[in-house]
Design an enzyme around this catalytic site. Structure first.
Site, PDB file in Angstrom:
ATOM      1  N   ARG A  30     -22.632 -33.646  16.444  1.00  0.00           N
ATOM      2  CA  ARG A  30     -22.663 -33.093  15.086  1.00  0.00           C
ATOM      3  C   ARG A  30     -21.747 -33.944  14.222  1.00  0.00           C
ATOM      4  NH1 ARG A  30     -24.855 -27.866  15.752  1.00  0.00           N
ATOM      5  NH2 ARG A  30     -24.318 -26.872  17.749  1.00  0.00           N
TER       6      ARG A  30
ATOM      7  N   HIS B  30     -23.019 -33.761  25.426  1.00  0.00           N
ATOM      8  CA  HIS B  30     -21.901 -33.218  24.663  1.00  0.00           C
ATOM      9  C   HIS B  30     -20.715 -34.187  24.634  1.00  0.00           C
ATOM     10  CE1 HIS B  30     -23.061 -29.064  23.644  1.00  0.00           C
ATOM     11  NE2 HIS B  30     -23.829 -29.149  24.706  1.00  0.00           N
TER      12      HIS B  30
ATOM     13  N   TYR C  15     -10.825 -27.501  13.349  1.00  0.00           N
ATOM     14  CA  TYR C  15     -10.951 -27.177  14.762  1.00  0.00           C
ATOM     15  C   TYR C  15      -9.851 -27.839  15.583  1.00  0.00           C
ATOM     16  CZ  TYR C  15     -15.679 -25.660  13.508  1.00  0.00           C
ATOM     17  OH  TYR C  15     -16.755 -25.025  12.934  1.00  0.00           O
TER      18      TYR C  15
END
Length: 612
Positions: free
Chosen positions: A478, A538, A571
């Protein structure tokens, strides 16, 4: 079950000769406990075959209850009596474990009731987010932000979790999960918990907005508009909003249009001014391009809801008709679309098709304004296409509290937010220092968001422009909407670097954006790949290869977080920048694995999961 057995056998058979040289001609099979030894006559090195069968052996083990191991020597196969001793040790180990379990739980076997259902535990998690919105020790605008997040989280819960449960029921998969709950029970319990959460959200919303009104921030409902406010809002509506809206007269459209998911629709029940017997329902979708909260002209900190403005100006949108009733509703559609990437020839095209199909999938939730009449409710159900499995909720507050995030970013009012904690420059790479020199001097560990993400962007800036750089390899899961990462990779390719980018097309709800990034990168000359079949990638990795003083040099950035300069400010993640030879060599092998140029080899400094 027969298909699973055949698939398991075929996967193991494919591992017999990974080099495709027909080197394996004669085999014998020997079972020892839960291991099936394959003795290959005349073979010298079976390490590649053993790695390959390890990668695909899970299915075989699940179906047949045995592990597979290749060997070229009968000496490596335990004798029968030794095998029995192995079984005895394993049995003793299991028995001790069971004894400990019985002693702790008082049960002969694990109780499914002691396990937590994954979907309901997700609702518990969202309840903790909502608890932050209810916490009066949290600043008001931060409470509003948590309330907004809890609302958006529920959207995803229905699109994926609830949709998946409904799909299981329709497929006849009614067996209980590991927590002991079948899907119909999970859905029933989820309905109750969501209803309770909606009531909590409404109470929190009223409490927060009431307190904000004392701080000069307020949402003014339509029945409290002053004549002057109404006049200014109507002028603004006619000039700026009405040209964008498209009223839909549902009784006159055949076939009826497909209503977009996650879009607020204003339902206007209208009648002729002189004949109340003739009524029609007009739906007005509220486009995402228009803010949901409209600033009241001339009043700082005062907002009106867009749906209130639509209802107030119904006469402008539908002249000659009288408003009998107005209400809002919002549809959430099934977004749990499976893409079997091992069965498609063009993954990018298939992802784009799957994204488009979400717009037509069946509703799993309908949210309604409180107090809606039965007649209008039935018309809305017909228009939305909701079936029996669709959950319907009346909301005491206005719909989609996620829109409150628009207020959270209002300028000023810093006293209503957490004290800002700007990220600091990571130790070891002062501002203005060449990232290459900093990495060569020492390994850099960055703790985000407390330390700045800027050095990562600077590293990519250097790599995209420096003539010594030959190649850049990166994974993207992302990234931000106006990503500097994409721009720099495009620039690197146009500067003649060999740029390889793995774009994970299956990043949920970012599929469309990632597909667009992939096309942009391809147009710029980057080599774009879409990952390993059957798996999502990922890993967050960036490898830069350069030639300096006649020698090849490699530098790596690894991270637990996405290459997203925006979320890196929020984050919590850890990043590492290094020129360590062992780690850089491992990452070069990792990228070769992703591009299909090698099988899983041995790694000195990194671990890869799953072991493919």
């Amino acid at each position: 079950m027969t298909i699973s057995k055949l698939a398991a056998i075929l996967r193991v058979a494919d591992s017999f000769d990974r080099l495709k040289l027909a080197a394996i001609r004669e085999t014998t099979f020997h079972r020892r406990g839960d291991t099936l030894y394959v003795l290959v006559e005349g073979a010298s090195d079976l390490s590649l075959e053993n790695r390959a069968v390890t990668a695909v052996g899970d299915l075989f083990e699940n179906v047949f209850g045995m592990r597979i191991r290749f060997t070229s020597s009968s000496d490596e196969i335990p004798p029968v009596n030794e095998e029995k001793s192995f079984e005895a040790v394993e049995h003793l180990t299991r028995q001790v474990s069971l004894d400990v379990m019985r002693e702790r739980t008082g049960m002969d076997k694990p109780d499914p009731g002691a396990l937590i259902n994954r979907d309901l535990s997700w609702l518990d998690f969202n309840g903790r987010v909502l608890a932050e919105a209810e916490n009066e020790e949290v600043p008001l605008l931060e409470r509003l932000r948590f309330l907004s997040i809890s609302s958006r989280n529920l959207d995803e819960f229905f699109m994926i979790r609830v949709a998946g449960l409904i799909q299981r029921l329709e497929a006849g998969l009614t067996a209980a999960d590991s927590s002991g709950m079948p899907p119909d029970e999970v859905l029933a319990e989820a309905r109750k918990r969501v209803a309770a959460a909606i009531a909590r959200q409404a109470a929190a919303c009223r409490s927060i907005l009431e307190k904000l009104s004392g701080c000069r921030i307020r949402i003014v409902p339509r029945d409290r508009w002053s004549p002057d406010q109404r006049k200014r809002l109507r002028e603004s509506f006619r000039a700026e909003i009405a040209p964008i809206l498209t009223p839909l007269a549902m009784g006159r459209l055949d076939p009826p249009p497909i209503l977009q998911g996650l879009t607020i629709h204003v339902a206007l029940r209208l009648g002729m001014e002189r004949d109340d017997s003739e009524e029609d329902v007009v739906l007005v979708p509220l486009p995402a391009q228009i803010p949901r909260l409209i600033r009241i002209p001339g009043e700082a900190g005062a907002f009106a809801l867009l749906e209130d403005m639509v209802a107030d100006s119904h006469g402008f949108l539908c002249p000659g008709l009288e408003l009998v009733e107005s209400a809002c509703f919002r549809i959430t559609r099934d977004a749990d679309v499976a893409v079997h990437d091992d069965e498609v020839t063009d993954l990018l095209q298939e992802i784009e098709r799957a994204v488009l199909s979400r717009r037509r999938r069946r509703p799993v939730r309908v949210e309604l304004s409180a107090g809606i009449s039965e007649s209008l409710l039935e018309r809305i159900k017909q228009a939305s296409g909701s079936a029996d499995g669709c959950m319907v909720f009346e909301c005491p507050s206005f719909l989609d509290l996620g829109c409150l995030s628009e207020i959270c970013s209002i300028e000023g009012f810093d006293e209503l937010r957490f004290e800002p904690w700007p990220p600091v420059r990571p130790v070891g790479i002062p501002s203005g220092m060449n990232p290459r020199d900093a990495i060569d001097r020492r390994e850099l560990i960055m703790i985000h968001p407390y330390e700045s993400f800027d050095p990562v962007i600077e590293f990519l800036e250097w790599a995209s422009a420096d003539p010594s750089v030959l190649a850049i390899k990166q994974t993207l899961y992302r990234t931000s909407g106006d990503s500097p990462v994409i721009r720099l990779l495009e620039q690197a390719a146009m500067n003649g670097k060999a740029v390889t980018v793995l774009v994970e097309l299956r990043a949920r709800f970012d599929e469309e954006r990632n597909a667009n990034w992939a096309r942009r990168l391809e147009d710029a000359g980057c080599q774009v790949i879409y990952g390993v079949a059957g798996l999502k990638t990922h890993a967050k990795a960036l490898l830069v290869v350069s030639r300096e003083h006649g020698a090849i040099r490699r530098r790596v950035h690894l991270s637990t977080g996405n290459y997203n300069d925006r979320t890196a400010k929020v984050y919590s993640d850890i990043g590492l920048m290094t020129s360590n030879d062992s780690l850089c060599s491992d990452m070069a092998s990792f990228f070769n694995l992703l591009t299909g140029q090698s099988d899983l080899g041995s790694y000195d400094s990194v671990s890869i999961a799953p072991s493919m």
